[in-house]
Write an enzyme that holds these catalytic residues in place. Structure first.
Site, PDB file in Angstrom:
ATOM      1  N   PRO A  14       5.662  42.470   5.774  1.00 54.24           N
ATOM      2  CA  PRO A  14       7.007  42.261   5.246  1.00 54.24           C
ATOM      3  C   PRO A  14       7.246  42.923   3.897  1.00 54.24           C
ATOM      4  CG  PRO A  14       5.716  40.242   5.138  1.00 54.24           C
ATOM      5  CD  PRO A  14       4.948  41.208   5.981  1.00 54.24           C
ATOM      6  N   ASN A  15       8.445  43.448   3.768  1.00 55.98           N
ATOM      7  CA  ASN A  15       8.982  44.048   2.537  1.00 55.98           C
ATOM      8  C   ASN A  15       8.400  45.425   2.225  1.00 55.98           C
ATOM      9  OD1 ASN A  15      10.708  41.786   1.829  1.00 55.98           O
ATOM     10  ND2 ASN A  15       8.808  40.677   1.477  1.00 55.98           N
ATOM     11  N   ARG A  22      11.450  48.845  -4.234  1.00 57.95           N
ATOM     12  CA  ARG A  22      11.086  47.468  -4.497  1.00 57.95           C
ATOM     13  C   ARG A  22      10.143  47.380  -5.698  1.00 57.95           C
ATOM     14  NH1 ARG A  22       6.253  44.687  -1.129  1.00 57.95           N
ATOM     15  NH2 ARG A  22       6.604  42.579  -1.888  1.00 57.95           N
ATOM     16  N   TYR A  27       4.863  48.483  -7.503  1.00 60.90           N
ATOM     17  CA  TYR A  27       4.509  49.164  -6.260  1.00 60.90           C
ATOM     18  C   TYR A  27       4.744  50.676  -6.282  1.00 60.90           C
ATOM     19  CZ  TYR A  27       4.272  44.357  -4.568  1.00 60.90           C
ATOM     20  OH  TYR A  27       3.944  43.032  -4.411  1.00 60.90           O
ATOM     21  N   ASN A  79      -1.959  46.449   5.687  1.00 61.55           N
ATOM     22  CA  ASN A  79      -1.377  45.832   4.498  1.00 61.55           C
ATOM     23  C   ASN A  79      -0.410  44.781   5.001  1.00 61.55           C
ATOM     24  OD1 ASN A  79      -0.213  44.957   2.166  1.00 61.55           O
ATOM     25  ND2 ASN A  79       0.333  46.985   1.391  1.00 61.55           N
ATOM     26  N   ALA A  82       2.805  39.766   1.962  1.00 61.49           N
ATOM     27  CA  ALA A  82       2.605  38.364   1.601  1.00 61.49           C
ATOM     28  C   ALA A  82       1.911  37.553   2.704  1.00 61.49           C
ATOM     29  CB  ALA A  82       3.937  37.718   1.226  1.00 61.49           C
ATOM     30  N   HIS A  85      -1.656  36.248   2.311  1.00 65.92           N
ATOM     31  CA  HIS A  85      -1.987  35.006   1.610  1.00 65.92           C
ATOM     32  C   HIS A  85      -1.628  33.761   2.415  1.00 65.92           C
ATOM     33  CE1 HIS A  85      -2.082  38.059  -1.442  1.00 65.92           C
ATOM     34  NE2 HIS A  85      -0.780  38.217  -1.388  1.00 65.92           N
ATOM     35  N   ASP A  92      -6.100  35.178  12.914  1.00 66.36           N
ATOM     36  CA  ASP A  92      -6.624  34.859  14.248  1.00 66.36           C
ATOM     37  C   ASP A  92      -6.412  36.020  15.217  1.00 66.36           C
ATOM     38  OD1 ASP A  92      -7.478  32.378  13.421  1.00 66.36           O
ATOM     39  OD2 ASP A  92      -5.855  31.255  14.374  1.00 66.36           O
ATOM     40  N   GLU A 103      -8.513  46.217   4.952  1.00 68.64           N
ATOM     41  CA  GLU A 103      -7.345  45.631   4.290  1.00 68.64           C
ATOM     42  C   GLU A 103      -7.005  46.473   3.061  1.00 68.64           C
ATOM     43  OE1 GLU A 103      -7.904  41.479   3.299  1.00 68.64           O
ATOM     44  OE2 GLU A 103      -6.410  41.568   1.700  1.00 68.64           O
ATOM     45  N   HIS A 105      -4.090  47.104  -0.294  1.00 66.10           N
ATOM     46  CA  HIS A 105      -2.941  46.675  -1.099  1.00 66.10           C
ATOM     47  C   HIS A 105      -2.652  47.732  -2.147  1.00 66.10           C
ATOM     48  CE1 HIS A 105      -3.084  42.721   0.693  1.00 66.10           C
ATOM     49  NE2 HIS A 105      -4.396  42.764   0.545  1.00 66.10           N
ATOM     50  N   LEU A 106      -1.388  47.926  -2.399  1.00 66.90           N
ATOM     51  CA  LEU A 106      -0.985  48.840  -3.463  1.00 66.90           C
ATOM     52  C   LEU A 106      -1.403  48.296  -4.819  1.00 66.90           C
ATOM     53  CD1 LEU A 106       2.352  49.071  -1.712  1.00 66.90           C
ATOM     54  CD2 LEU A 106       1.199  51.175  -2.370  1.00 66.90           C
ATOM     55  N   SER A 107      -1.134  47.015  -5.035  1.00 63.68           N
ATOM     56  CA  SER A 107      -1.404  46.401  -6.335  1.00 63.68           C
ATOM     57  C   SER A 107      -2.797  45.775  -6.364  1.00 63.68           C
ATOM     58  CB  SER A 107      -0.335  45.344  -6.636  1.00 63.68           C
ATOM     59  OG  SER A 107      -0.358  44.313  -5.660  1.00 63.68           O
ATOM     60  N   ARG A 112      -2.772  39.705 -10.585  1.00 65.66           N
ATOM     61  CA  ARG A 112      -1.441  39.161 -10.320  1.00 65.66           C
ATOM     62  C   ARG A 112      -1.462  37.629 -10.261  1.00 65.66           C
ATOM     63  NH1 ARG A 112       1.828  42.267  -6.093  1.00 65.66           N
ATOM     64  NH2 ARG A 112       3.431  41.173  -7.294  1.00 65.66           N
ATOM     65  N   ARG A 116      -1.745  35.000  -5.213  1.00 67.88           N
ATOM     66  CA  ARG A 116      -2.122  36.244  -4.521  1.00 67.88           C
ATOM     67  C   ARG A 116      -3.632  36.498  -4.555  1.00 67.88           C
ATOM     68  NH1 ARG A 116       2.983  38.802  -3.850  1.00 67.88           N
ATOM     69  NH2 ARG A 116       4.346  38.242  -5.566  1.00 67.88           N
TER      70      ARG A 116
HETATM   71  C1  DQA Z   1       0.880  43.687  -1.445  1.00 62.95           C
HETATM   72  C2  DQA Z   1       0.524  42.481  -2.308  1.00 62.95           C
HETATM   73  C3  DQA Z   1       1.113  41.200  -1.744  1.00 62.95           C
HETATM   74  O1  DQA Z   1       0.765  40.084  -2.559  1.00 62.95           O
HETATM   75  C4  DQA Z   1       2.623  41.315  -1.702  1.00 62.95           C
HETATM   76  O2  DQA Z   1       3.168  40.155  -1.107  1.00 62.95           O
HETATM   77  C5  DQA Z   1       3.085  42.539  -1.006  1.00 62.95           C
HETATM   78  C6  DQA Z   1       2.388  43.810  -1.255  1.00 62.95           C
HETATM   79  C7  DQA Z   1       0.393  45.022  -2.052  1.00 62.95           C
HETATM   80  O3  DQA Z   1       0.317  45.991  -1.312  1.00 62.95           O
HETATM   81  O4  DQA Z   1       0.120  45.087  -3.251  1.00 62.95           O
HETATM   82  O5  DQA Z   1       4.072  42.526  -0.284  1.00 62.95           O
HETATM   83  O6  DQA Z   1       0.260  43.537  -0.172  1.00 62.95           O
END
Ligand code: DQA
Length: 151
Positions: A14-15, A22, A27, A79, A82, A85, A92, A103, A105-107, A112, A116
């Protein structure tokens, strides 16, 4: 019979469709389309076929993992946004599929908010790459391809 190139599914949660607009201070300015284009180019270099799916819906991500089992996909770069978490269901699905995944993540989650700091996926992943912006995906793809079991 000569097998085709290995298939990697890049799964974004998501997002992440909003990448580039964003919270750019967290990001960055690179769009998701640009991230995917880089991964496709890197896939060519590494000799794997890269597919991509992004969804804002937990169930749709799970359905895509189930499809990956049947296809079959050889590994996933995930990725989960959210859902990283919160989603026992996505965890599953990945465990159920039994497919290797990395896995990303950008951040840097460790820098953070405390909510997270826990990933429900990390201990099931081959490894985690975080904090390097779009480069996290590229490093993650390299690691995933390097660690795919021989066939
Ligand atoms: C994220 C980190 C997550 O906590 C956040 O909800 C995201 C992006 C990252 O790529 O840094 O949507 O997965």
């Amino acid at each position: 019979v000569k097998a085709g190139p290995r298939r990697i599914l890049v799964l974004n949660g998501p997002n992440l469709n909003l990448l580039g607009q964003r919270e750019p201070e967290i990001y960055g300015r690179t769009t998701l389309a640009e991230v995917v284009a880089r991964l496709e180019a890197l896939g060519d270099e590494l000799g794997v076929a890269v597919e991509h799916h992004q969804s804002n819906h937990e169930g749709e991500l799970i359905d895509r993992v189930h499809e990956a089992m049947a296809e079959p996909v050889d590994g996933l770069l995930v990725n989960a946004g959210a859902y990283t978490h919160t989603s026992i269901a996505l965890r599953d699905a990945l465990l159920g599929a039994g497919l290797p995944f990395v896995e990303v993540h950008l951040s840097n989650l460790a820098r953070r908010e405390p909510f997270r700091h826990q990933s429900l996926l990390a201990d099931a992943a081959l490894g985690v790459v975080q904090g390097f912006g779009p480069l996290s995906y590229e490093l993650g793809l390299r690691a995933l391809v390097a660690l795919l079991p021989p066939r």
